[in-house]
Design an enzyme around this catalytic site. Structure first.
Site, PDB file in Angstrom:
ATOM      1  CG  HIS A 154     -53.850 -22.238  46.638  1.00 30.09           C
ATOM      2  ND1 HIS A 154     -53.372 -21.508  47.696  1.00 30.09           N
ATOM      3  CD2 HIS A 154     -53.514 -23.524  46.895  1.00 30.09           C
ATOM      4  CE1 HIS A 154     -52.740 -22.317  48.538  1.00 30.09           C
ATOM      5  NE2 HIS A 154     -52.823 -23.550  48.086  1.00 30.09           N
ATOM      6  CB  CYS A 167     -54.658 -26.618  42.542  1.00 28.29           C
ATOM      7  SG  CYS A 167     -53.669 -28.056  42.096  1.00 28.29           S
ATOM      8  NE  ARG A 199     -46.576 -25.171  49.684  1.00 26.13           N
ATOM      9  CZ  ARG A 199     -47.628 -25.774  50.253  1.00 26.13           C
ATOM     10  NH1 ARG A 199     -47.760 -27.087  50.167  1.00 26.13           N
ATOM     11  NH2 ARG A 199     -48.540 -25.083  50.886  1.00 26.13           N
ATOM     12  CB  CYS A 210     -50.434 -29.121  47.489  1.00 23.59           C
ATOM     13  SG  CYS A 210     -50.278 -27.400  47.965  1.00 23.59           S
TER      14      CYS A 210
END
Lengths: 118, 272, 125
Positions: free
Chosen positions: B190, B186, B229, B233
């Site tokens: 991000h 992740c 979501r 992802c």
């Protein structure tokens, strides 16, 4: 029985992945490739598929399974049903490679994630 | 002596597990402040639209007719409807369930697990003899849209009791662990690459990632929760998605929302 | 150099086909140009389900490339040793553990021969 096989396969995979890591710094890479797996593996797609599924389940238990593995397992099973042993074997080998790599990733990441925390 | 050494080893190995969520959160916020010095932290609740003026203007135009409005209205009706036993959702929550989303998810010490708002809704249903709702379904989307709407403007205030530290730590590990064939965490996109361009898409900051759920995503053509979501992802990087409300995703939500403490809730929202 | 030439040829053919629709019909009867390894590598590199290099890298004729990785230009100057470029595509983490570049070979995203074709293409940039 299945648990024993799956545990055994897991260890085997970890050992294999160690070899992979050891070679990763060479310029001409020495990691697992389809050709090498092809040469090393049993001829029977069923045998490869059986071992691969337990690797895949090991990765899944760690929440680290890859889409590519289940996709290739499905391709192999379909080819087996259709009696196309050569295609089944190739797909099973591809699944085996990604299953091994996904377990190696899970193993490596169980510690490596700490290096990314700000 | 050997025992002492062994104890020391065990202690030093387990030491990182003694997490300090507040220190983590401050470092997390500091990271984005220095990555985006001209953007105040609160602005990240709009995700990528905080980072690109042209995309923001397009998005604001879409928001003139919010695509989640129907979900909020439907959710309000659903929420008020009595169960067969005469009780309703309001009986299960503080303040009748209105304006409470900033406290979710929380760690339930008795159950020894993270409880998200979606799970709390289903636990409420079960308690009153109703069948649980599908986490991926429209009804759950509508209910949570309404509850989020009543919580707009509140600020996240997630707490981590000592008993919840290991769940928090598991979520943190998930956030920073690379997964999938493409080998992304992740944090790869991000945090490490936030603000960068993935083709024409700008990568949003995780500090705003918890504020705006559920979200109507035009790509989905429906309203969906944070776990939907997460699945998307994970699949984008070649990993198999997990089940919505699986323990791993609830732990991830717990960590991520704690990192969003102090951020203003602005759900439901719309995204491309 | 080769690629530039083939590009000019393609453009010329395109312009010609617009100006002289009849000549297009004639051209269709000619044997197809056999794609070079650079052409093949390019199509793997541009394919969103294969190399997908443009997600992160600028390439000279790409539409809306990403910018997470360095632009793919002057590759022969940047990688005097072609094998180093190949190793980078195979598993970039062997040089930099913090890289976010997917390990195309190590994770079997591409096959060995696909990696070779992509190297042929990237090395021509």
């Amino acid at each position: 029985m299945i648990t024993i096989v799956s545990r055994y396969s897991l260890h085997l995979c970890l050992v294999l992945s160690l070899f992979g890591c050891g070679e990763s710094n060479s310029v001409k890479p020495g990691e697992a490739t389809l050709a090498k797996a092809d040469a090393a593996a049993s001829d029977s797609p069923e045998v490869i598929l059986f071992a691969t599924k337990s690797l895949y389940n090991g990765a899944k238990q760690k929440d680290h399974a890859w889409i590519a593995t289940s996709r290739e397992i499905a391709v192999a099973e379909k080819a087996l049903e259709a009696g196309d042993l050569a295609a089944a074997r190739q797909a099973a080998l591809r699944a085996q490679l990604t299953a091994q790599a996904s377990l190696a990733q899970a193993n490596l990441e169980s510690q490596a994630w700490r290096t990314r925390v700000p | 002596m050997k025992i002492l050494v062994a104890l020391l080893v065990v202690f030093s190995v387990t030491l990182p597990a003694l997490a300090d969520p507040e220190a983590d959160r401050l470092a997390f916020a500091e990271f984005y402040l220095s990555r985006f010095p001209s953007i105040e932290l609160q602005a990240h609740k709009d995700g990528a639209y905080a980072l690109d003026q042209a995309k923001r203007e397009q998005w604001l135009e879409m928001e003139d007719f919010p695509p989640y409005e129907i979900a909020v209205d439907e959710g309000e009706l659903l929420y008020a409807r009595a169960f067969d036993n005469g009780e309703s959702y309001a009986a299960c929550f503080d303040q009748g369930g209105l304006g409470i989303k900033q406290n979710y998810p929380y760690f339930d010490i008795e159950r020894s697990e993270v409880i998200t708002l979606e799970m709390a809704l289903n636990l409420c249903r079960e308690k009153h003899g109703e069948a649980p709702l599908d986490y991926a379904g429209e009804l759950m989307g509508n209910l949570t849209a309404y509850m989020a709407y009543t919580s707009r403007g509140n600020k996240f205030a997630i707490t981590v009791p000592p008993e919840g530290l290991s769940a928090y730590e598991a979520g943190k590990q998930f956030f920073y662990e690379r997964r999938g064939q493409l080998n992304f965490a992740c944090s790869s996109c991000h945090l490490q690459s936030a603000g960068g361009m993935l083709r024409a898409e700008i990568l949003s900051a995780s500090i705003g990632h918890a504020t705006h759920w559920p979200t109507y995503r035009f790509k989905w053509e429906q309203i969906g929760g944070l776990h939907k979501r997460f699945i998307e992802c994970n699949e984008q990087v070649g990993a198999e998605g997990l089940a919505q409300q699986s323990p791993a995703y609830r732990n991830l939500e717990y960590f991520l929302t704690y990192m969003n403490n102090g951020m203003t809730l602005n759900g439901p929202a719309s995204r491309k | 150099m080769n690629r530039n030439l083939s590009m000019i040829l393609r453009l010329t053919a395109l312009v010609a086909s617009i100006l002289f629709p009849v000549s297009l019909a004639l051209a269709e009867e000619l044997p197809e140009v056999i794609p070079t390894s650079i052409d093949k590598g390019r199509s793997i590199a541009f394919n969103r389900n294969a190399g997908n290099c443009l997600s992160c890298h600028f390439v000279v004729d790409a539409e809306l490339p990403g910018n997470l990785g360095p632009p793919l230009i002057q590759m022969q100057a940047r990688f005097p040793d072609r094998a180093v470029l190949r190793a980078q595509i195979w598993n970039a983490a062997s040089q930099n553990p913090d890289t976010i570049m997917p390990p195309y070979g190590k994770h079997n995203i591409l096959t060995e021969s696909e990696v070779d074709l992509v190297v042929d293409y990237i090395y021509s940039l």
